[in-house]
Design a protein around this motif. Structure first.
Motif, PDB file in Angstrom:
ATOM      1  N   UNK A 119      82.139 118.213  17.612  1.00 56.04           N
ATOM      2  CA  UNK A 119      81.976 117.214  18.683  1.00 56.04           C
ATOM      3  C   UNK A 119      80.828 116.225  18.453  1.00 56.04           C
ATOM      4  N   UNK A 120      80.392 116.114  17.210  1.00 58.45           N
ATOM      5  CA  UNK A 120      79.357 115.116  16.868  1.00 58.45           C
ATOM      6  C   UNK A 120      79.952 114.186  15.807  1.00 58.45           C
ATOM      7  N   UNK A 121      79.761 112.880  15.991  1.00 59.63           N
ATOM      8  CA  UNK A 121      80.275 111.875  15.064  1.00 59.63           C
ATOM      9  C   UNK A 121      79.621 112.066  13.689  1.00 59.63           C
ATOM     10  N   UNK A 122      80.453 112.216  12.642  1.00 57.88           N
ATOM     11  CA  UNK A 122      79.856 112.473  11.309  1.00 57.88           C
ATOM     12  C   UNK A 122      78.987 111.324  10.824  1.00 57.88           C
ATOM     13  N   UNK A 123      79.204 110.118  11.369  1.00 55.78           N
ATOM     14  CA  UNK A 123      78.356 108.984  10.954  1.00 55.78           C
ATOM     15  C   UNK A 123      76.899 109.227  11.321  1.00 55.78           C
ATOM     16  N   UNK A 124      76.695 110.087  12.349  1.00 52.93           N
ATOM     17  CA  UNK A 124      75.319 110.377  12.743  1.00 52.93           C
ATOM     18  C   UNK A 124      74.860 111.728  12.206  1.00 52.93           C
ATOM     19  N   UNK A 125      75.697 112.338  11.373  1.00 55.70           N
ATOM     20  CA  UNK A 125      75.271 113.525  10.611  1.00 55.70           C
ATOM     21  C   UNK A 125      75.067 113.024   9.184  1.00 55.70           C
ATOM     22  N   UNK A 126      75.708 113.685   8.209  1.00 58.95           N
ATOM     23  CA  UNK A 126      75.557 113.181   6.835  1.00 58.95           C
ATOM     24  C   UNK A 126      76.844 112.534   6.357  1.00 58.95           C
ATOM     25  N   UNK A 127      77.553 111.929   7.335  1.00 59.63           N
ATOM     26  CA  UNK A 127      78.814 111.270   7.054  1.00 59.63           C
ATOM     27  C   UNK A 127      79.760 112.199   6.295  1.00 59.63           C
ATOM     28  N   UNK A 128      80.452 111.700   5.254  1.00 62.71           N
ATOM     29  CA  UNK A 128      81.430 112.576   4.588  1.00 62.71           C
ATOM     30  C   UNK A 128      80.755 113.689   3.788  1.00 62.71           C
ATOM     31  N   UNK A 129      79.443 113.556   3.599  1.00 68.12           N
ATOM     32  CA  UNK A 129      78.728 114.624   2.872  1.00 68.12           C
ATOM     33  C   UNK A 129      78.338 115.785   3.794  1.00 68.12           C
ATOM     34  N   UNK A 130      78.603 115.636   5.098  1.00 68.11           N
ATOM     35  CA  UNK A 130      78.268 116.701   6.044  1.00 68.11           C
ATOM     36  C   UNK A 130      78.912 118.021   5.603  1.00 68.11           C
ATOM     37  N   UNK A 131      78.095 119.073   5.564  1.00 67.62           N
ATOM     38  CA  UNK A 131      78.644 120.381   5.182  1.00 67.62           C
ATOM     39  C   UNK A 131      79.327 121.026   6.381  1.00 67.62           C
ATOM     40  N   UNK A 132      80.415 121.689   6.110  1.00 67.34           N
ATOM     41  CA  UNK A 132      81.171 122.318   7.202  1.00 67.34           C
ATOM     42  C   UNK A 132      81.244 123.827   6.981  1.00 67.34           C
ATOM     43  N   UNK A 133      81.210 124.553   8.095  1.00 69.89           N
ATOM     44  CA  UNK A 133      81.239 126.025   8.020  1.00 69.89           C
ATOM     45  C   UNK A 133      82.671 126.530   8.164  1.00 69.89           C
ATOM     46  N   UNK A 134      82.955 127.578   7.470  1.00 72.26           N
ATOM     47  CA  UNK A 134      84.262 128.218   7.593  1.00 72.26           C
ATOM     48  C   UNK A 134      84.552 128.515   9.063  1.00 72.26           C
ATOM     49  N   UNK A 135      85.788 128.233   9.453  1.00 70.44           N
ATOM     50  CA  UNK A 135      86.190 128.542  10.826  1.00 70.44           C
ATOM     51  C   UNK A 135      85.830 127.459  11.829  1.00 70.44           C
ATOM     52  N   UNK A 136      85.125 126.409  11.361  1.00 70.33           N
ATOM     53  CA  UNK A 136      84.750 125.354  12.308  1.00 70.33           C
ATOM     54  C   UNK A 136      85.853 124.297  12.384  1.00 70.33           C
ATOM     55  N   UNK A 137      85.613 123.292  13.232  1.00 72.35           N
ATOM     56  CA  UNK A 137      86.656 122.310  13.525  1.00 72.35           C
ATOM     57  C   UNK A 137      86.222 120.891  13.234  1.00 72.35           C
ATOM     58  N   UNK A 138      87.155 120.116  12.735  1.00 70.53           N
ATOM     59  CA  UNK A 138      86.948 118.688  12.514  1.00 70.53           C
ATOM     60  C   UNK A 138      87.998 117.969  13.366  1.00 70.53           C
ATOM     61  N   UNK A 139      87.589 116.915  14.093  1.00 68.30           N
ATOM     62  CA  UNK A 139      88.569 116.188  14.915  1.00 68.30           C
ATOM     63  C   UNK A 139      88.699 114.759  14.423  1.00 68.30           C
ATOM     64  N   UNK A 140      89.927 114.297  14.351  1.00 70.10           N
ATOM     65  CA  UNK A 140      90.183 112.889  14.027  1.00 70.10           C
ATOM     66  C   UNK A 140      90.400 112.166  15.348  1.00 70.10           C
ATOM     67  N   UNK A 141      89.581 111.140  15.618  1.00 67.26           N
ATOM     68  CA  UNK A 141      89.713 110.406  16.887  1.00 67.26           C
ATOM     69  C   UNK A 141      89.900 108.917  16.576  1.00 67.26           C
ATOM     70  N   UNK A 142      91.144 108.455  16.538  1.00 67.34           N
ATOM     71  CA  UNK A 142      91.380 107.033  16.255  1.00 67.34           C
ATOM     72  C   UNK A 142      91.181 106.187  17.508  1.00 67.34           C
ATOM     73  N   UNK A 143      90.895 104.908  17.293  1.00 67.78           N
ATOM     74  CA  UNK A 143      90.856 103.981  18.425  1.00 67.78           C
ATOM     75  C   UNK A 143      92.265 103.866  18.982  1.00 67.78           C
ATOM     76  N   UNK A 144      92.397 103.974  20.294  1.00 66.95           N
ATOM     77  CA  UNK A 144      93.696 103.712  20.910  1.00 66.95           C
ATOM     78  C   UNK A 144      93.503 102.611  21.940  1.00 66.95           C
TER      79      UNK A 144
END
Lengths: 92, 408
Positions: free
Chosen positions: A63-88
């Motif tokens: 629930x945090x925008x990756x642009x304000x983390x380490x963008x695509x380099x952000x490390x992810x933990x097993x079992x966690x979730x990534x959400x794609x939220x397009x502009x609608x």
């Protein structure tokens, strides 16, 4: 390391109708690459040639925008979730 | 033992003798207990200690003829019942006034009995205040019909009569009288938001009626702004409707925004208008209550850089190129979805107008109707935002080309 990617309504038809897809990866980039490989039509719609999310698509990790983390380099933990939220735009 | 039983029987049956007081004696005894001050002292106290609570205990008809600014009006008969909603702190300085200074003494004694330690009655009341030439005002009053119509609002401590008057004086601009605009217009009108601007260039089509509940079967072919105005008036004649049968562009948006609107509810149906609204609202410092829907999914947020939050471009710096937005591929929306999202926009609007609660600033609420789940994403101000950052690269309005015909 399995990560769950939440697929928005608009892209579910490119993921066999699923609202979530499990892929492997230890960074956001790994996960998006794996997602693109499994569902190329989703990749084509959300990523540019360099594999970076397009400007009208946001990726949220825990629930945090990756642009304000380490963008695509952000490390992810097993079992966690990534959400794609397009502009609608709809309001019709 | 016997005496004890007798005493309790006496008090139970009301036989115990009670000291009889005349009206004058009662007032006199209250005067000895409650501190009094002159209107000059009251004014000096209010200026020196802005924390002082000023209570007007006159009846509503008397308050209607004029009162002191910042005074809280609580009729004497409701004072004990309502005072704790206004102030629980027994140490806060309180000045009470009525018309002539008698009821305020009695009111002061009641508050003392409830433990309020710092109560003063203003001698001579509102009459003496006016005679001294001190400032006062005539407050807008709710009619008796309005008090009934909005009674469920008024009984909420967060709204009350003051909040309801605030809503009645509010001017809210709705962009779109479609799926989102329909529930927004209805609930804002029902809430008594006094002036609603409605922007929509379209006419009603039969295919709208599955979700656009402002419009009726017989409205097919009628401009949506006219149909919306009829629906709003039928629901609540208190509401003034200002119609704009226009497609928003860089040419007209500032002219419209500058007609005194204090907040924009974005319920439009296309990207070019959303970016235009965002940029114009940032330029004018207006909050933008955003809602968007697609198929079974909705998004709601409040974009208000003035309140410290991000704008739409912090979230999505640029619109998708024509044809590339995922939502352009196919449209379709489940009819009740805009009902949920538009109503959320109204809740946020009402909260913002009243200054109550925690607004959806810096948060994106995302609704998935199929899963029946709300998720909340954190939104941050983008320090590189092209519009609302300290060094904006976009300083004029942009008319993007139409993105996709399917969305309209």
């Amino acid at each position: 390391m399995a990560i769950t990617v939440r697929i928005p309504t608009s892209l579910r038809k490119f993921a066999a109708g699923n609202d979530r897809v499990e892929v492997e990866g230890s960074t956001v980039k790994d996960v998006l690459d794996a997602l693109s490989k499994a569902h190329p039509e989703i990749g084509a719609r959300i990523l540019d040639e360099a594999g970076v999310p397009k400007r009208f698509v946001n990726i949220y990790y825990k629930d945090e925008d990756i642009r304000f983390l380490k963008n695509v380099e952000t490390e992810v933990e097993t079992g966690s979730e990534l959400s794609i939220v397009p502009a609608i735009a709809g309001g019709f | 033992m016997n005496a004890q039983i007798l005493t309790s029987l006496d008090s139970f049956s009301g036989l115990r003798s009670v000291t009889e007081l005349t009206k004058d004696q009662l007032i006199q005894s209250a005067r000895t207990a409650v501190k009094e001050c002159s209107v000059e002292e009251a004014r000096a106290q209010l200026e020196a200690h802005p924390n002082t609570l000023l209570l007007d205990v006159r009846e509503p008809e008397e308050v209607a003829t004029g009162s002191i600014a910042l005074a809280k009006a609580v009729p004497r008969g409701f004072l004990e019942l309502r005072i704790e909603d206004i102030e629980r702190n027994r140490d806060r300085p309180i000045i009470i006034y009525c018309a002539g200074g008698t009821r305020s003494v009695l009111a002061g004694r009641s508050l003392q009995e409830m433990g309020y330690r710092n109560v003063t009655s203003m001698k001579g009341g509102f009459g003496a205040w006016k005679n001294a030439g001190f400032p006062w005002k005539v407050e807008q009053q709710l009619s008796s019909e309005q008090k009934i119509r909005y009674s469920r609002h008024i009984m909420l401590p967060e709204i009350g009569e003051e909040g309801q008057k605030r809503l009645l004086n509010a001017k809210v601009l709705l962009v779109g009288a479609g799926g989102l605009g329909s529930p927004s217009a209805f609930y804002l009108a029902a809430a008594g938001v006094g002036t609603l601007g409605v922007v929509d260039p379209d006419v009603v089509d039969y295919s709208n009626l599955q979700r656009q509940i402002l419009h009726r079967n017989e409205d097919a072919g009628v401009p949506k702004v006219d149909s919306a105005e009829r629906a709003i008036r039928d629901l609540n004649p208190d509401v003034k409707v200002v119609k704009y049968r226009e497609f928003l562009t860089s040419e007209n948006i500032m002219r419209i925004l500058d007609e005194g609107w204090e907040l924009v509810v974005d319920g439009c149906d296309n990207f070019q208008t959303r970016y235009l609204i965002n940029d114009a609202c940032v330029f004018r410092g207006l909050p933008n209550v955003h809602g968007s829907i697609f198929q079974f999914e909705g998004q709601v947020s409040v974009f208000a850089p003035k309140l410290g939050g991000p704008c739409y471009r912090c979230l999505y710096p640029e619109p998708p190129p024509p044809g590339m937005a995922p939502s352009c591929a196919e449209a379709g929306v489940v009819g009740a979805l805009p009902g949920i999202v538009g109503t959320m926009q109204v809740l946020e609007t009402v909260k913002l107008l009243l200054g109550k609660g925690t607004p959806l600033v810096g948060r994106l609420a995302q609704f998935d109707a199929l899963a029946m789940k709300w998720r909340e994403m954190k939104l941050r101000r983008d320090p590189e935002c092209p519009v609302c950052s300290e060094h904006p690269t976009i300083t004029t309005l942009i008319d993007y080309e139409a993105f996709c015909s399917a969305s309209r």
